[in-house]
Design an enzyme around this catalytic site. Sequence first.
Site, PDB file in Angstrom:
ATOM      1  N   TYR A  12      51.827  34.713  35.440  1.00 14.05           N
ATOM      2  CA  TYR A  12      51.687  33.802  36.568  1.00 14.05           C
ATOM      3  C   TYR A  12      50.243  33.511  36.951  1.00 14.05           C
ATOM      4  O   TYR A  12      49.991  32.746  37.873  1.00 14.05           O
ATOM      5  CB  TYR A  12      52.418  34.363  37.792  1.00 14.05           C
ATOM      6  CG  TYR A  12      52.007  35.782  38.141  1.00 14.05           C
ATOM      7  CD1 TYR A  12      50.840  36.033  38.865  1.00 14.05           C
ATOM      8  CD2 TYR A  12      52.779  36.861  37.745  1.00 14.05           C
ATOM      9  CE1 TYR A  12      50.460  37.333  39.171  1.00 14.05           C
ATOM     10  CE2 TYR A  12      52.411  38.155  38.054  1.00 14.05           C
ATOM     11  CZ  TYR A  12      51.250  38.389  38.769  1.00 14.05           C
ATOM     12  OH  TYR A  12      50.879  39.667  39.073  1.00 14.05           O
ATOM     13  N   GLY A  13      49.271  34.096  36.283  1.00 14.84           N
ATOM     14  CA  GLY A  13      47.875  33.945  36.691  1.00 14.84           C
ATOM     15  C   GLY A  13      46.954  33.606  35.552  1.00 14.84           C
ATOM     16  O   GLY A  13      47.121  32.598  34.869  1.00 14.84           O
ATOM     17  N   THR A  14      45.981  34.474  35.321  1.00 16.64           N
ATOM     18  CA  THR A  14      44.938  34.203  34.326  1.00 16.64           C
ATOM     19  C   THR A  14      45.436  34.263  32.888  1.00 16.64           C
ATOM     20  O   THR A  14      44.695  33.922  31.973  1.00 16.64           O
ATOM     21  CB  THR A  14      43.756  35.177  34.490  1.00 16.64           C
ATOM     22  OG1 THR A  14      44.192  36.512  34.212  1.00 16.64           O
ATOM     23  CG2 THR A  14      43.160  35.095  35.897  1.00 16.64           C
ATOM     24  N   LEU A  15      46.691  34.650  32.676  1.00 12.54           N
ATOM     25  CA  LEU A  15      47.270  34.652  31.329  1.00 12.54           C
ATOM     26  C   LEU A  15      47.978  33.339  30.998  1.00 12.54           C
ATOM     27  O   LEU A  15      48.350  33.109  29.847  1.00 12.54           O
ATOM     28  CB  LEU A  15      48.251  35.819  31.175  1.00 12.54           C
ATOM     29  CG  LEU A  15      47.589  37.194  31.101  1.00 12.54           C
ATOM     30  CD1 LEU A  15      48.590  38.291  31.399  1.00 12.54           C
ATOM     31  CD2 LEU A  15      46.946  37.393  29.743  1.00 12.54           C
ATOM     32  N   GLU A  77      45.958  44.639  32.759  1.00  5.59           N
ATOM     33  CA  GLU A  77      46.524  44.763  34.101  1.00  5.59           C
ATOM     34  C   GLU A  77      46.334  46.162  34.697  1.00  5.59           C
ATOM     35  O   GLU A  77      46.803  46.437  35.790  1.00  5.59           O
ATOM     36  CB  GLU A  77      48.017  44.410  34.073  1.00  5.59           C
ATOM     37  CG  GLU A  77      48.319  43.036  33.523  1.00  5.59           C
ATOM     38  CD  GLU A  77      47.828  41.885  34.399  1.00  5.59           C
ATOM     39  OE1 GLU A  77      47.202  42.136  35.442  1.00  5.59           O
ATOM     40  OE2 GLU A  77      48.093  40.733  34.029  1.00  5.59           O
TER      41      GLU A  77
END
Length: 123
Positions: A12-15, A77
């Site tokens: 949901y983010g930087t990936l 993470e």
Amino acid sequence: MSFPPSQTVAVYGTLKRGQTNHALLADSRYLGRDRLEGVALYHLGGYPGAVEEHSGSVAVEVYEVSARTLRSLDRLEDFDPENRRQSLFLRKERKTRFGATWVYLYNRPVSHKRRLSGNWPPS
């Protein structure tokens, strides 16, 4: 810890595609988009963190990943299955339209963080 040959992960983010850490998913198969219910997104600075919250939902991309990629994501993470209490994120299984999928949930208080609309990057 042993992993099956491939699993799915919701990001949901930087990936996500076009974001700074997406290269870690280079050998992964994109399955599609979904929305996780019961999860809220918070701004943590240069990246977001999702936490379990009844009233939230988060836009995700779902990928089929290898065991090697999952280990790389655990390192990114700061998830240590042997020390969950100290881990920055916890890897938990959530249901998606693609079946049971791993998602990394933030493992710290968010009381002083800005809640986002459920999308990253923020508008």
